[in-house]
Design an enzyme around this catalytic site. Structure first.
Site, PDB file in Angstrom:
ATOM      1  N   HIS A  38     -62.378 -41.796   9.954  1.00 58.08           N
ATOM      2  CA  HIS A  38     -63.767 -41.292  10.513  1.00 58.08           C
ATOM      3  C   HIS A  38     -63.869 -40.420  10.239  1.00 58.08           C
ATOM      4  CE1 HIS A  38     -64.365 -45.875  11.749  1.00 58.08           C
ATOM      5  NE2 HIS A  38     -62.645 -45.776  12.009  1.00 58.08           N
ATOM      6  N   GLU A  83     -59.621 -55.707  16.449  1.00 52.92           N
ATOM      7  CA  GLU A  83     -59.133 -54.766  16.972  1.00 52.92           C
ATOM      8  C   GLU A  83     -59.067 -54.742  18.591  1.00 52.92           C
ATOM      9  OE1 GLU A  83     -61.019 -50.785  15.896  1.00 52.92           O
ATOM     10  OE2 GLU A  83     -59.331 -50.132  16.520  1.00 52.92           O
ATOM     11  N   GLN A  99     -70.767 -49.076  13.154  1.00 54.41           N
ATOM     12  CA  GLN A  99     -70.200 -48.852  13.934  1.00 54.41           C
ATOM     13  C   GLN A  99     -70.147 -49.615  15.167  1.00 54.41           C
ATOM     14  OE1 GLN A  99     -67.214 -46.701  15.169  1.00 54.41           O
ATOM     15  NE2 GLN A  99     -67.525 -48.608  16.357  1.00 54.41           N
ATOM     16  N   HIS A 107     -63.018 -53.477   9.806  1.00 55.97           N
ATOM     17  CA  HIS A 107     -62.219 -53.383  11.553  1.00 55.97           C
ATOM     18  C   HIS A 107     -62.230 -54.893  12.016  1.00 55.97           C
ATOM     19  CE1 HIS A 107     -63.077 -49.221  10.506  1.00 55.97           C
ATOM     20  NE2 HIS A 107     -62.468 -49.306  11.554  1.00 55.97           N
ATOM     21  N   ASP A 144     -57.290 -42.689  11.485  1.00 53.08           N
ATOM     22  CA  ASP A 144     -58.047 -43.673  12.170  1.00 53.08           C
ATOM     23  C   ASP A 144     -58.931 -41.979  12.526  1.00 53.08           C
ATOM     24  OD1 ASP A 144     -60.125 -45.321  12.814  1.00 53.08           O
ATOM     25  OD2 ASP A 144     -58.051 -46.004  14.250  1.00 53.08           O
ATOM     26  N   HIS A 160     -57.640 -44.551   5.923  1.00 53.34           N
ATOM     27  CA  HIS A 160     -58.058 -45.198   6.654  1.00 53.34           C
ATOM     28  C   HIS A 160     -58.370 -44.079   7.961  1.00 53.34           C
ATOM     29  CE1 HIS A 160     -60.383 -48.227   9.791  1.00 53.34           C
ATOM     30  NE2 HIS A 160     -60.215 -47.069  10.404  1.00 53.34           N
TER      31      HIS A 160
HETATM   32 FE   FE2 Z   1     -61.128 -47.436  12.739  1.00 56.85          FE
END
Ligand code: FE2
Length: 418
Positions: free
Chosen positions: A56, A211, A150, A208, A307, A54
């Site tokens: 970005h 979170e 996102q 996701h 991440d 995971h």
């Molecule tokens: Fe993430």
């Protein structure tokens, strides 16, 4: 033909030698036939390459500017800051940052990356850059791309259409962010849409999911139920699930049984969520981790990811999966001696299972000769010492090789004085 000798192979304590030809493992065992080239690994631990399940990559190195300043240190302000930062993103800028991020990870032993790419962008700039890099770098690193909304599948106008476009262009997985939608019902709708798109385009799923510290954020329940009905649990991952770490035990007990049934994968992001979560708490302050220990002990697959690398959510990060593992096992309290012997699974085999690459991954005859040489003699020592990666080998060739460590101080002499 190359023969690697004196190896301590992770999960295979019976063999010490690996014979490689044309980039493929021919034999694993002892007293194997001689080869033109022989490499003495001096008893060091050999593990399959690290998997960062995971990351970005479109955000890397955007954390330094004024636009990126995240005063509250929260997930939600990070998303708002990224909204501003990405307005200035160009194809060239995105591609060069992504390349640098990949280089940082690969230089620390990662050979498999699953990256989420924001598709809340009418030009899909980041996605186009990532698709090019995935192809250009495929001999050195395997990259999976998640089409990730996102700014919300419904909170961002047109996101569903952009998701579909991204999947048609070649994204591997369908993403989602239900806890960010403007109402719980929209979050539920987004989970349904994620599964619908995965079935329509025959893609993997990585959401996701929850979170947040809010124990009532329970989108993972619907995701798990839908993929169980469709029998695609093993092709699905729920990332973060921080709220499950704050949830009521009775709910968690019920869900644990259902997760076992669906065989869905989980991904925890120990450093990121330790930093982002608990921001509304005074004390005691939550650390943002899902129920890693309980998943692991119940046979539910869970891996760790980086991440962020220097972005509006998290200022640090460098692709060092040993650092992620170190943080993760401390926060999860998975450090009994038997657990320390196998916890490298969090950044190797468990990640590979999540990425659905188990059939090509691992040190086995007939598979590509992809592995790492760690500066340690056992799994326990590797974790205890946070061992460095001395070499990364892919298709039988070095991606990098570091010189033998040397010391300026005569350690034996030093030891005799204490
Ligand atoms: Fe993430």
């Amino acid at each position: 033909m190359i023969k690697f000798t004196n190896a301590n192979i992770y999960r295979n304590s019976d063999a010490t030698e690996i014979l490689v030809k044309d980039g493929v493992i021919q034999q694993i065992g002892n007293n194997l036939p001689a080869a033109e080239e022989e490499i003495d690994l001096k008893g060091r631990l050999i593990v399959p390459p690290y998997v960062d399940s995971h990351l970005h990559l479109d955000y890397v190195y955007t954390g330094g500017g004024d636009d990126a300043k995240n005063a509250t240190g929260t997930l939600f302000e990070g998303i708002a800051r990224w909204h501003d930062v990405k307005k200035t993103q160009t194809f060239e800028d995105a591609k060069s940052r992504m390349l640098k991020g990949i280089q940082e990870e690969v230089s620390k032993g990662v050979q498999y990356i699953r990256t989420h790419i924001d598709v809340c962008d009418p030009d899909l700039t980041g996605l186009k850059a990532m698709l090019e890099l995935r192809e250009e770098l495929k001999d050195n690193v395997t990259i999976q791309i998640v089409a990730f909304p996102q700014e919300g599948m419904y909170a961002y106008k047109g996101a569903v259409e952009l998701m579909e476009e991204a999947l048609k262009m070649g994204a591997d997985c369908v993403g989602g962010i239900p806890h960010f939608e403007w109402a719980y019902e929209f979050g539920q709708d987004s989970v349904r849409k994620t599964v619908e798109l995965a079935l329509k385009y025959d893609k993997l799923i990585d959401v996701h999911c929850d979170e947040t510290d809010d124990p009532m954020s329970r989108h993972v329940q619907l995701l798990n139920a839908l993929v169980m009905i469709e029998d695609i649990g093993t092709r699905t991952a729920a990332s973060h699930t921080c709220s499950f770490g704050s949830a009521d035990d009775a709910y968690a007990f019920r869900m644990m049984g259902l997760f076992e049934q669906s065989q869905m994968n989980f991904i925890a992001l120990p450093t990121e969520n330790a930093y982002l979560q608990g921001r509304q708490d005074t004390y005691p302050k939550r650390r943002g981790l899902t129920r890693v220990k309980e998943f692991w002990e119940n046979g539910i697959n869970i891996s760790f990811g980086q991440d962020s690398i220097n972005d509006p959510w998290y200022p640090a990060g460098n692709g060092n999966m040993m650092n992620i593992l170190d943080n993760g096992i401390h926060l999860a309290q998975t450090m009994s001696l038997p657990q320390l012997d196998v916890c490298l699974d969090f950044i190797t085999f468990n990640g590979a299972k999540t990425l659905n690459i188990e059939e090509e991954y691992g040190i086995e005859v007939g598979r590509a000769a992809n592995f790492l040489v760690l500066d340690a003699i056992s799994p326990f020592e590797a974790v205890r010492q946070r061992a460095d990666v001395l070499a990364s080998i892919r298709n039988g060739k070095y991606l990098f090789k570091k010189p033998e460590p040397s010391y300026d101080i005569e350690l034996d002499l030093f030891r005799s004085t204490i």
